[in-house]
Enzyme design. Structure first.
Site, PDB file in Angstrom:
ATOM      1  CG  HIS A 117      -1.982  -1.127   1.104  1.00  0.00           C
ATOM      2  ND1 HIS A 117      -2.740  -1.577   2.160  1.00  0.00           N
ATOM      3  CD2 HIS A 117      -2.353  -1.893   0.040  1.00  0.00           C
ATOM      4  CE1 HIS A 117      -3.528  -2.555   1.755  1.00  0.00           C
ATOM      5  NE2 HIS A 117      -3.300  -2.782   0.489  1.00  0.00           N
ATOM      6  CB  CYS A 150       2.589  19.950  -7.310  1.00  0.00           C
ATOM      7  SG  CYS A 150       3.788  19.388  -8.532  1.00  0.00           S
ATOM      8  CG  ASN A 216      -5.566 -10.963  14.502  1.00  0.00           C
ATOM      9  OD1 ASN A 216      -6.083 -10.350  15.431  1.00  0.00           O
ATOM     10  ND2 ASN A 216      -5.525 -10.489  13.279  1.00  0.00           N
TER      11      ASN A 216
HETATM   12  P1  NAD Z   1      -6.985  -3.658  10.450  1.00  0.00           P
HETATM   13  O1  NAD Z   1      -7.032  -2.425  11.259  1.00  0.00           O
HETATM   14  O2  NAD Z   1      -8.152  -3.989   9.600  1.00  0.00           O
HETATM   15  O3  NAD Z   1      -6.777  -4.923  11.414  1.00  0.00           O
HETATM   16  C1  NAD Z   1      -5.798  -4.986  12.397  1.00  0.00           C
HETATM   17  C2  NAD Z   1      -5.767  -6.415  12.920  1.00  0.00           C
HETATM   18  O4  NAD Z   1      -4.706  -6.502  13.836  1.00  0.00           O
HETATM   19  C3  NAD Z   1      -7.044  -6.862  13.656  1.00  0.00           C
HETATM   20  O5  NAD Z   1      -7.415  -8.139  13.174  1.00  0.00           O
HETATM   21  C4  NAD Z   1      -6.604  -6.944  15.124  1.00  0.00           C
HETATM   22  O6  NAD Z   1      -7.244  -7.986  15.832  1.00  0.00           O
HETATM   23  C5  NAD Z   1      -5.131  -7.231  14.980  1.00  0.00           C
HETATM   24  N1  NAD Z   1      -4.286  -6.764  16.084  1.00  0.00           N
HETATM   25  C6  NAD Z   1      -4.322  -5.578  16.737  1.00  0.00           C
HETATM   26  N2  NAD Z   1      -3.318  -5.494  17.633  1.00  0.00           N
HETATM   27  C7  NAD Z   1      -2.648  -6.667  17.552  1.00  0.00           C
HETATM   28  C8  NAD Z   1      -1.505  -7.189  18.213  1.00  0.00           C
HETATM   29  N3  NAD Z   1      -0.826  -6.506  19.131  1.00  0.00           N
HETATM   30  N4  NAD Z   1      -1.106  -8.459  17.883  1.00  0.00           N
HETATM   31  C9  NAD Z   1      -1.783  -9.175  16.952  1.00  0.00           C
HETATM   32  N5  NAD Z   1      -2.843  -8.720  16.286  1.00  0.00           N
HETATM   33  C10 NAD Z   1      -3.268  -7.475  16.571  1.00  0.00           C
HETATM   34  O7  NAD Z   1      -5.676  -3.587   9.586  1.00  0.00           O
HETATM   35  P2  NAD Z   1      -5.195  -4.377   8.292  1.00  0.00           P
HETATM   36  O8  NAD Z   1      -5.689  -5.772   8.342  1.00  0.00           O
HETATM   37  O9  NAD Z   1      -3.744  -4.147   8.182  1.00  0.00           O
HETATM   38  O10 NAD Z   1      -5.905  -3.718   7.004  1.00  0.00           O
HETATM   39  C11 NAD Z   1      -6.459  -2.483   6.862  1.00  0.00           C
HETATM   40  C12 NAD Z   1      -5.645  -1.416   6.127  1.00  0.00           C
HETATM   41  O11 NAD Z   1      -5.170  -0.598   7.143  1.00  0.00           O
HETATM   42  C13 NAD Z   1      -4.425  -1.755   5.369  1.00  0.00           C
HETATM   43  O12 NAD Z   1      -4.651  -1.362   4.075  1.00  0.00           O
HETATM   44  C14 NAD Z   1      -3.288  -0.855   5.917  1.00  0.00           C
HETATM   45  O13 NAD Z   1      -2.662  -0.141   4.871  1.00  0.00           O
HETATM   46  C15 NAD Z   1      -4.014   0.126   6.744  1.00  0.00           C
HETATM   47  N6  NAD Z   1      -3.395   0.600   7.991  1.00  0.00           N
HETATM   48  C16 NAD Z   1      -2.052   0.702   8.139  1.00  0.00           C
HETATM   49  C17 NAD Z   1      -1.510   1.147   9.339  1.00  0.00           C
HETATM   50  C18 NAD Z   1      -0.013   1.245   9.465  1.00  0.00           C
HETATM   51  O14 NAD Z   1       0.687   1.521   8.495  1.00  0.00           O
HETATM   52  N7  NAD Z   1       0.532   0.999  10.660  1.00  0.00           N
HETATM   53  C19 NAD Z   1      -2.317   1.464  10.399  1.00  0.00           C
HETATM   54  C20 NAD Z   1      -3.706   1.366  10.215  1.00  0.00           C
HETATM   55  C21 NAD Z   1      -4.219   0.900   9.012  1.00  0.00           C
END
Ligand code: NAD
Length: 247
Positions: A117, A150, A216
């Protein structure tokens, strides 16, 4: 939890591919989209991370990104990032595919990283002006102008991340497919496993005969189809696996 199983799987694997999501960065203090801290003001991510939202209100979208960039800049990688980086350095056939845009995997030296992403630090010209490169890095925190402009055409700049409804970079998809097709152990870590096409990689790996595992905090759609489901904090589980491996 199935810790012994996952330790055995890692020990026995020749090619490991790990798909990571927002849960991997949660312990660093970066909110997940669907967790309790997933709201910014009254907005859900799906209301802001789209081209339509940007078209409608670029200032609002950039205020959200500026807030997220400040959060990311103040965070440090955690044990999950460190263990995965160590695997990628130790085993040249280990590949990490991330949905995260925070670059924390990169900051600890992860090799062979696919950022599906993009990066929250990359921007591009919204008009796609001919004078600007296709993307460039902008690490100003906080931004001194919102929305940023830009430097080539004076038009709007957008975060060069993949928004909901947008296509992934074909080169990244190809690299992720290659890593999935060749692995004999596929681990889905800290992702809700519902955002496609990333979520499809697990199904692909399973169809091709790889052992599949999930780490998870909660059960997800993936929990039912994986061979090994470990419920727990990914930063703790990976650290325990690493300790059991004797690393
Ligand atoms: P999501 O927010 O949908 O899910 C997060 C998952 O992580 C959940 O299933 C939750 O149960 C689990 N989780 C939370 N804390 C945890 C831990 N300590 N240990 C294990 N599991 C844990 O996020 P996703 O599945 O990555 O997808 C959604 C979109 O969110 C992606 O496209 C991503 O680009 C974006 N995103 C990115 C960031 C980042 O860059 N850090 C942050 C938020 C969302």
């Amino acid at each position: 939890m199935d810790l012994d199983q996952i330790v055995r799987a890692v020990r026995g694997a020749r090619r490991i591919t790990v798909l990571t999501g927002a849960g991997v960065s949660a312990a660093s203090g970066i909110p997940t989209f669907r967790g309790p801290d997933g709201l910014w003001k009254q907005f859900r991510a799906e209301q802001l991370a789209t081209p339509e939202a940007f078209e409608r209100d670029p200032r609002l979208v950039w205020e959200w990104y500026d807030w997220r960039r400040q959060k990311v800049a103040a965070c440090q990688p955690n044990a999950a990032h460190r263990v995965l980086a160590a695997w990628s350095q130790r085993w040249p056939t280990c590949h990490i595919i991330t949905q995260n845009v925070d670059d924390l995997h990169l900051r600890v030296g992860t090799r062979d990283l696919v950022r599906l992403h993009g990066s929250i630090w990359d921007v591009s010209c919204w008009n796609g002006c001919a004078a600007a490169p296709s993307r460039w890095r902008d690490e100003r925190v906080p931004l001194d102008e919102v929305p940023p402009r830009c430097p080539h055409c004076g038009g709007l700049v957008r975060p060069a991340v993949v928004w909901f409804g947008e296509s992934l970079d074909p080169a990244d998809v190809e690299a992720a497919h290659a890593a999935t097709a060749s692995c004999d152990l596929f681990i889905s870590a800290g992702t809700s496993a519902i955002v496609y096409p990333a979520a499809a990689f697990l199904h692909d790996a399973k169809r091709r005969g790889a052992t599949t595992a999930e780490i998870n905090l909660e059960t997800t759609p993936a929990s039912e189809i994986v061979d090994i489901a470990v419920q727990g904090k990914v930063e703790e589980v990976l650290e325990q696996v690493e300790a059991a491996l004797g690393a």
